[in-house]
Design a protein around this motif. Structure first.
Motif, PDB file in Angstrom:
ATOM      1  N   GLY A   1       3.554  36.366  10.966  1.00 17.34           N
ATOM      2  CA  GLY A   1       3.897  37.635  11.598  1.00 17.34           C
ATOM      3  C   GLY A   1       5.399  37.773  11.752  1.00 17.34           C
ATOM      4  N   HIS A   2       5.818  38.681  12.618  1.00 13.15           N
ATOM      5  CA  HIS A   2       7.240  38.910  12.820  1.00 13.15           C
ATOM      6  C   HIS A   2       7.541  38.964  14.309  1.00 13.15           C
ATOM      7  CE1 HIS A   2       5.722  42.961  13.451  1.00 13.15           C
ATOM      8  NE2 HIS A   2       6.862  43.249  14.031  1.00 13.15           N
ATOM      9  N   ARG A   3       8.787  38.679  14.649  1.00  7.36           N
ATOM     10  CA  ARG A   3       9.244  38.712  16.038  1.00  7.36           C
ATOM     11  C   ARG A   3      10.496  39.597  16.109  1.00  7.36           C
ATOM     12  NH1 ARG A   3       7.542  33.482  18.147  1.00  7.36           N
ATOM     13  NH2 ARG A   3       5.528  33.060  17.149  1.00  7.36           N
ATOM     14  N   ARG A   4      10.431  40.667  16.863  1.00  4.48           N
ATOM     15  CA  ARG A   4      11.587  41.553  17.017  1.00  4.48           C
ATOM     16  C   ARG A   4      12.593  40.956  17.995  1.00  4.48           C
ATOM     17  NH1 ARG A   4       8.506  47.376  17.662  1.00  4.48           N
ATOM     18  NH2 ARG A   4       7.986  47.672  15.461  1.00  4.48           N
ATOM     19  N   VAL A   5      13.880  41.168  17.699  1.00  9.08           N
ATOM     20  CA  VAL A   5      14.955  40.678  18.564  1.00  9.08           C
ATOM     21  C   VAL A   5      16.076  41.714  18.582  1.00  9.08           C
ATOM     22  CG1 VAL A   5      14.459  38.251  18.097  1.00  9.08           C
ATOM     23  CG2 VAL A   5      16.111  39.463  16.656  1.00  9.08           C
ATOM     24  N   ASP A   6      16.983  41.578  19.555  1.00  9.00           N
ATOM     25  CA  ASP A   6      18.227  42.345  19.550  1.00  9.00           C
ATOM     26  C   ASP A   6      19.261  41.570  18.746  1.00  9.00           C
ATOM     27  OD1 ASP A   6      17.244  44.374  21.206  1.00  9.00           O
ATOM     28  OD2 ASP A   6      17.698  43.210  23.017  1.00  9.00           O
TER      29      ASP A   6
ATOM     30  N   VAL B   1      -9.582  51.588   2.272  1.00  9.12           N
ATOM     31  CA  VAL B   1      -9.516  51.785   3.719  1.00  9.12           C
ATOM     32  C   VAL B   1      -8.972  50.533   4.396  1.00  9.12           C
ATOM     33  CG1 VAL B   1     -10.805  52.292   5.823  1.00  9.12           C
ATOM     34  CG2 VAL B   1     -11.470  53.384   3.658  1.00  9.12           C
ATOM     35  N   LYS B   2      -7.913  50.737   5.148  1.00  8.11           N
ATOM     36  CA  LYS B   2      -7.392  49.718   6.048  1.00  8.11           C
ATOM     37  C   LYS B   2      -7.772  50.118   7.466  1.00  8.11           C
ATOM     38  CE  LYS B   2      -2.856  49.637   6.770  1.00  8.11           C
ATOM     39  NZ  LYS B   2      -2.577  49.954   8.195  1.00  8.11           N
ATOM     40  N   VAL B   3      -8.206  49.167   8.254  1.00  4.98           N
ATOM     41  CA  VAL B   3      -8.553  49.441   9.649  1.00  4.98           C
ATOM     42  C   VAL B   3      -7.492  48.844  10.555  1.00  4.98           C
ATOM     43  CG1 VAL B   3     -10.187  48.917  11.506  1.00  4.98           C
ATOM     44  CG2 VAL B   3     -11.035  49.661   9.269  1.00  4.98           C
ATOM     45  N   ASN B   4      -6.929  49.680  11.419  1.00  5.94           N
ATOM     46  CA  ASN B   4      -6.020  49.220  12.462  1.00  5.94           C
ATOM     47  C   ASN B   4      -6.790  49.031  13.756  1.00  5.94           C
ATOM     48  OD1 ASN B   4      -3.769  49.319  10.831  1.00  5.94           O
ATOM     49  ND2 ASN B   4      -2.914  51.172  11.735  1.00  5.94           N
ATOM     50  N   SER B   5      -6.476  47.991  14.497  1.00  3.74           N
ATOM     51  CA  SER B   5      -7.061  47.780  15.821  1.00  3.74           C
ATOM     52  C   SER B   5      -5.967  47.317  16.759  1.00  3.74           C
ATOM     53  CB  SER B   5      -8.179  46.730  15.784  1.00  3.74           C
ATOM     54  OG  SER B   5      -9.245  47.132  14.951  1.00  3.74           O
ATOM     55  N   VAL B   6      -5.948  47.887  17.961  1.00  2.63           N
ATOM     56  CA  VAL B   6      -4.975  47.497  18.971  1.00  2.63           C
ATOM     57  C   VAL B   6      -5.610  46.442  19.874  1.00  2.63           C
ATOM     58  CG1 VAL B   6      -3.530  48.278  20.875  1.00  2.63           C
ATOM     59  CG2 VAL B   6      -3.898  49.774  18.899  1.00  2.63           C
ATOM     60  N   LEU B   7      -4.999  45.283  19.957  1.00  6.49           N
ATOM     61  CA  LEU B   7      -5.494  44.200  20.794  1.00  6.49           C
ATOM     62  C   LEU B   7      -5.078  44.438  22.245  1.00  6.49           C
ATOM     63  CD1 LEU B   7      -6.590  41.428  21.550  1.00  6.49           C
ATOM     64  CD2 LEU B   7      -4.553  40.399  20.517  1.00  6.49           C
TER      65      LEU B   7
ATOM     66  N   GLY C   1     -17.149  48.224   4.078  1.00 12.47           N
ATOM     67  CA  GLY C   1     -16.308  48.388   2.899  1.00 12.47           C
ATOM     68  C   GLY C   1     -14.817  48.435   3.122  1.00 12.47           C
ATOM     69  N   ALA C   2     -14.331  48.349   4.374  1.00 10.96           N
ATOM     70  CA  ALA C   2     -12.888  48.247   4.582  1.00 10.96           C
ATOM     71  C   ALA C   2     -12.397  46.948   3.961  1.00 10.96           C
ATOM     72  CB  ALA C   2     -12.560  48.288   6.062  1.00 10.96           C
ATOM     73  N   PHE C   3     -11.226  46.968   3.348  1.00  9.68           N
ATOM     74  CA  PHE C   3     -10.788  45.767   2.644  1.00  9.68           C
ATOM     75  C   PHE C   3      -9.656  45.046   3.369  1.00  9.68           C
ATOM     76  CE2 PHE C   3      -7.264  48.295   1.338  1.00  9.68           C
ATOM     77  CZ  PHE C   3      -6.298  47.447   0.811  1.00  9.68           C
ATOM     78  N   LEU C   4      -9.125  45.640   4.438  1.00 10.30           N
ATOM     79  CA  LEU C   4      -7.997  45.035   5.132  1.00 10.30           C
ATOM     80  C   LEU C   4      -8.063  45.405   6.608  1.00 10.30           C
ATOM     81  CD1 LEU C   4      -5.391  43.409   4.511  1.00 10.30           C
ATOM     82  CD2 LEU C   4      -4.213  45.599   4.239  1.00 10.30           C
ATOM     83  N   HIS C   5      -7.813  44.417   7.468  1.00 13.30           N
ATOM     84  CA  HIS C   5      -7.845  44.639   8.921  1.00 13.30           C
ATOM     85  C   HIS C   5      -6.481  44.284   9.486  1.00 13.30           C
ATOM     86  CE1 HIS C   5     -10.204  44.019  12.964  1.00 13.30           C
ATOM     87  NE2 HIS C   5      -9.483  45.124  12.948  1.00 13.30           N
ATOM     88  N   ASN C   6      -5.935  45.193  10.280  1.00 10.21           N
ATOM     89  CA  ASN C   6      -4.630  45.007  10.899  1.00 10.21           C
ATOM     90  C   ASN C   6      -4.812  44.995  12.413  1.00 10.21           C
ATOM     91  OD1 ASN C   6      -1.896  45.010  11.581  1.00 10.21           O
ATOM     92  ND2 ASN C   6      -1.722  47.231  11.346  1.00 10.21           N
ATOM     93  N   VAL C   7      -4.815  43.805  13.002  1.00 11.41           N
ATOM     94  CA  VAL C   7      -4.907  43.682  14.458  1.00 11.41           C
ATOM     95  C   VAL C   7      -3.495  43.671  15.014  1.00 11.41           C
ATOM     96  CG1 VAL C   7      -5.678  42.270  16.392  1.00 11.41           C
ATOM     97  CG2 VAL C   7      -7.088  42.443  14.334  1.00 11.41           C
ATOM     98  N   MET C   8      -3.166  44.679  15.824  1.00 17.90           N
ATOM     99  CA  MET C   8      -1.815  44.874  16.337  1.00 17.90           C
ATOM    100  C   MET C   8      -1.780  44.609  17.836  1.00 17.90           C
ATOM    101  SD  MET C   8      -1.042  48.536  14.511  1.00 17.90           S
ATOM    102  CE  MET C   8      -2.351  49.321  15.469  1.00 17.90           C
TER     103      MET C   8
ATOM    104  N   GLU D   1      -1.968  34.585  21.487  1.00 19.13           N
ATOM    105  CA  GLU D   1      -3.245  35.316  21.551  1.00 19.13           C
ATOM    106  C   GLU D   1      -3.440  36.174  20.312  1.00 19.13           C
ATOM    107  OE1 GLU D   1      -3.954  35.955  26.349  1.00 19.13           O
ATOM    108  OE2 GLU D   1      -2.548  37.266  25.284  1.00 19.13           O
ATOM    109  N   LEU D   2      -2.384  36.840  19.877  1.00 19.93           N
ATOM    110  CA  LEU D   2      -2.480  37.677  18.682  1.00 19.93           C
ATOM    111  C   LEU D   2      -2.816  36.838  17.461  1.00 19.93           C
ATOM    112  CD1 LEU D   2      -2.117  40.421  17.262  1.00 19.93           C
ATOM    113  CD2 LEU D   2       0.316  39.866  17.026  1.00 19.93           C
ATOM    114  N   GLN D   3      -2.098  35.732  17.266  1.00 12.19           N
ATOM    115  CA  GLN D   3      -2.357  34.900  16.094  1.00 12.19           C
ATOM    116  C   GLN D   3      -3.754  34.301  16.132  1.00 12.19           C
ATOM    117  OE1 GLN D   3       0.600  31.869  15.224  1.00 12.19           O
ATOM    118  NE2 GLN D   3      -0.865  30.709  13.982  1.00 12.19           N
ATOM    119  N   ASP D   4      -4.196  33.849  17.304  1.00 12.99           N
ATOM    120  CA  ASP D   4      -5.532  33.261  17.404  1.00 12.99           C
ATOM    121  C   ASP D   4      -6.603  34.273  17.029  1.00 12.99           C
ATOM    122  OD1 ASP D   4      -4.459  30.860  18.172  1.00 12.99           O
ATOM    123  OD2 ASP D   4      -4.912  31.087  20.309  1.00 12.99           O
ATOM    124  N   LEU D   5      -6.456  35.511  17.496  1.00 16.63           N
ATOM    125  CA  LEU D   5      -7.465  36.525  17.172  1.00 16.63           C
ATOM    126  C   LEU D   5      -7.398  36.900  15.695  1.00 16.63           C
ATOM    127  CD1 LEU D   5      -9.749  38.297  18.151  1.00 16.63           C
ATOM    128  CD2 LEU D   5      -8.075  40.065  18.691  1.00 16.63           C
ATOM    129  N   GLN D   6      -6.198  37.023  15.156  1.00 11.39           N
ATOM    130  CA  GLN D   6      -6.078  37.313  13.726  1.00 11.39           C
ATOM    131  C   GLN D   6      -6.747  36.215  12.906  1.00 11.39           C
ATOM    132  OE1 GLN D   6      -1.812  37.751  13.454  1.00 11.39           O
ATOM    133  NE2 GLN D   6      -1.922  39.976  13.458  1.00 11.39           N
TER     134      GLN D   6
END
Length: 509
Positions: free
Chosen positions: A418-423, A226-232, A252-259, A283-288
């Motif tokens: 993490g990653h940064r989207r660009v044009d 089980v992976k858990v996703n959470s929206v910040l 018992g979740a083994f991975l957390h994805n804070v998005m 803010e995202l990195q600090d919470l992760q």
């Protein structure tokens, strides 16, 4: 003498990908994030690009849009069924029947042999559409047994579907859990549809949370990962997600994805229309990092469309529209042979990479000695952006990048952030103004990075990046990312850029 010690450390990444093939980035100094898992579980995730940071450089994934209905409403969601222009969850270009989905999956798997995972993630909730979802899984388990099957759900209908998930060998499930407090949940979910009734407010959130936690426990008891996703959501659940991380790990979740929350007004979501802001990269990195003390964190999520096709960070869905798939002649038996050979080759390459990391891990800079502790204090960490099209190497022109991967280098090693989207900056014959806008957007997206590593870069972007305090570097083309990042970090130390003691002396002079 200190530089020699750092050189011995090479590209050790104690906070990054592990020998388990794990997803990167606990807090610095942590054990490799998935090292605590038994070998048979690590085996399950080694070629899953959504669960393993190493794997996402090599393996592709696919989502099929067979589940239109949803049993809850989220303030951050607006589903679109015929949209090709937005890249976010809940958006698809074509809604498929199970038969159409299976035909499309087999076509993609034949044309993209690196594809290892098929997921159903919407555009609604897969378990609110059980017949369509499980018809798809049943056919794929029979016709394409070499493909991993997984599902992503809000969890409301999860407990009643666990037996069916086990039946079709679904051994990867993602649950989106944004809170464990109904009062906070009421600010995120205006309603749920439960037992043929629409329920609102705190009562609705309480039911959803109870079902999510019950489903999580049931899955873990059946041996399903089980992976858990959470929206910040800033100001709503930002601080609360630390508690969410602690609780789901205990269960018992083994991975957390804070998005990060996606809340542009043009998407038409409640949060977007009401002006709810998205979190900053910091803010995202600090919470992760804060949550990483409790469990392994996923940092390479791309928040994909519900019909995404290809490697993470790319979408080749236009190549596999229904009309194009109908014209393809697929010999899937032959495709399976080719796929097996490709997967074996990738596995061998990954094992070599893992073995190298394991060797380097034994000579970490921070060993607990006084000298190395002083080194760690003396040289500050640095963020670097990397242009890559996959395979874990620096192999992309700056102007061709649609995203940059961000790594942190420090005396403790290299870890993925993490990653940064660009044009894209290089956009063919587009106007000068559009190119300038894309370049300005890229520089803004790379805020906080002190270097950008790419295979090539033009004079104009080089100059503008330097003016923005970001040092371009094209000297490590085709080199492994983490080794190149550490090499650049050592160069920065040798040049005196990172000596905090020297900087402090100059500031006080």
């Amino acid at each position: 003498m200190e530089l020699n010690v750092l050189d011995k450390a090479g590209s050790n990444s104690t906070g990054s990908c592990s020998s388990s093939g794990g997803c990167g980035g606990g807090s610095k100094g942590d054990q490799p994030p998935l090292a605590h898992l038994p070998a048979h579980i690590r085996e399950k995730v080694q070629n899953h690009p959504c669960y393993s940071e190493d794997a996402h450089h090599y393996f592709a994934r696919m989502h099929v849009a067979v589940a239109p209905a949803c049993n809850i409403q989220c303030h951050y969601c607006n589903r679109k069924y015929d949209c090709a222009n937005e890249s976010r969850p809940g958006v698809v270009s074509e809604l498929l029947t199970p038969d159409q989905a299976v035909k499309k999956v087999k076509a993609v798997a034949a044309k993209i042999p690196q594809m290892s995972v098929l997921g159903i993630a919407g555009p609604g909730d897969p378990l609110a559409n059980p017949k369509r979802t499980f018809d798809t899984f049943r056919q794929l388990s029979e016709q394409a047994p070499d493909i991993k099957l997984c599902v992503s759900t809000n969890g409301l209908a999860l407990p009643e579907c666990v037996d069916e998930l086990v039946k079709y060998n679904i051994d990867h499930v993602t649950i989106t859990i944004n809170c464990v407090d109904p009062e906070i949940g009421a600010k995120i979910y205006p309603w749920i549809y439960w037992n043929n009734k629409r329920i609102r407010g705190v009562k609705a959130a309480k039911i959803l949370i109870e079902q999510q936690q019950k489903g999580l426990e049931m899955l873990v008891a059946r041996g399903i990962l089980v992976k858990v996703n959470s929206v910040l959501i800033p100001g709503v659940n930002d601080e609360h997600l630390k508690e969410v991380s602690r609780i789901v790990k205990e269960k018992g979740a083994f991975l957390h994805n804070v998005m990060p929350l996606i809340a542009e007004p043009e998407h038409g979501t409640f949060y977007g229309v009401m002006g709810q802001r998205s979190p900053t990269q910091e803010e995202l990195q600090d919470l992760q990092d804060a949550c990483a003390g409790d469990m392994a964190m996923m940092r390479h999520c791309r928040q994909c469309r519900a019909d995404a096709v290809g490697m993470l960070g790319e979408d080749r869905g236009d190549e596999f529209t229904l009309d194009k798939v109908e014209e393809m002649e697929i010999d899937y038996a032959a495709a399976m042979v080719k796929r097996a050979a490709v997967h074996a080759s990738i596995k061998e390459e990954l094992e070599e990479k893992v073995a190298k990391k394991a060797r380097l891990a034994g000579v970490s800079v921070v060993t607990g000695t006084t000298q190395n502790a002083e080194i760690a204090r003396r040289y500050r960490p640095v963020l670097m952006a990397v242009a890559t099209s996959g395979s874990g190497v620096i192999n992309q022109h700056f102007g061709h990048a649609r995203e940059f991967l961000v790594y942190e280098a420090s005396p403790e090693g290299v870890r993925f952030i993490g990653h940064r989207r660009v044009d894209q900056y290089c956009v063919g014959n587009d106007t000068c103004g559009e190119k300038e806008s894309a370049l300005a957007g890229s520089i803004k997206a790379l805020k906080g990075c002190e270097a950008v590593l790419c295979s090539k870069i033009g004079f104009e972007p080089w100059s503008d990046l330097e003016k923005a305090g970001i040092q371009p570097n094209g000297e490590h083309a085709m080199e492994p990312i983490e080794e190149a990042v550490m090499a650049v970090y050592r160069e920065m130390i040798a040049s005196g850029q990172l000596d905090e003691e020297e900087a402090l002396c100059q500031a006080n002079a």
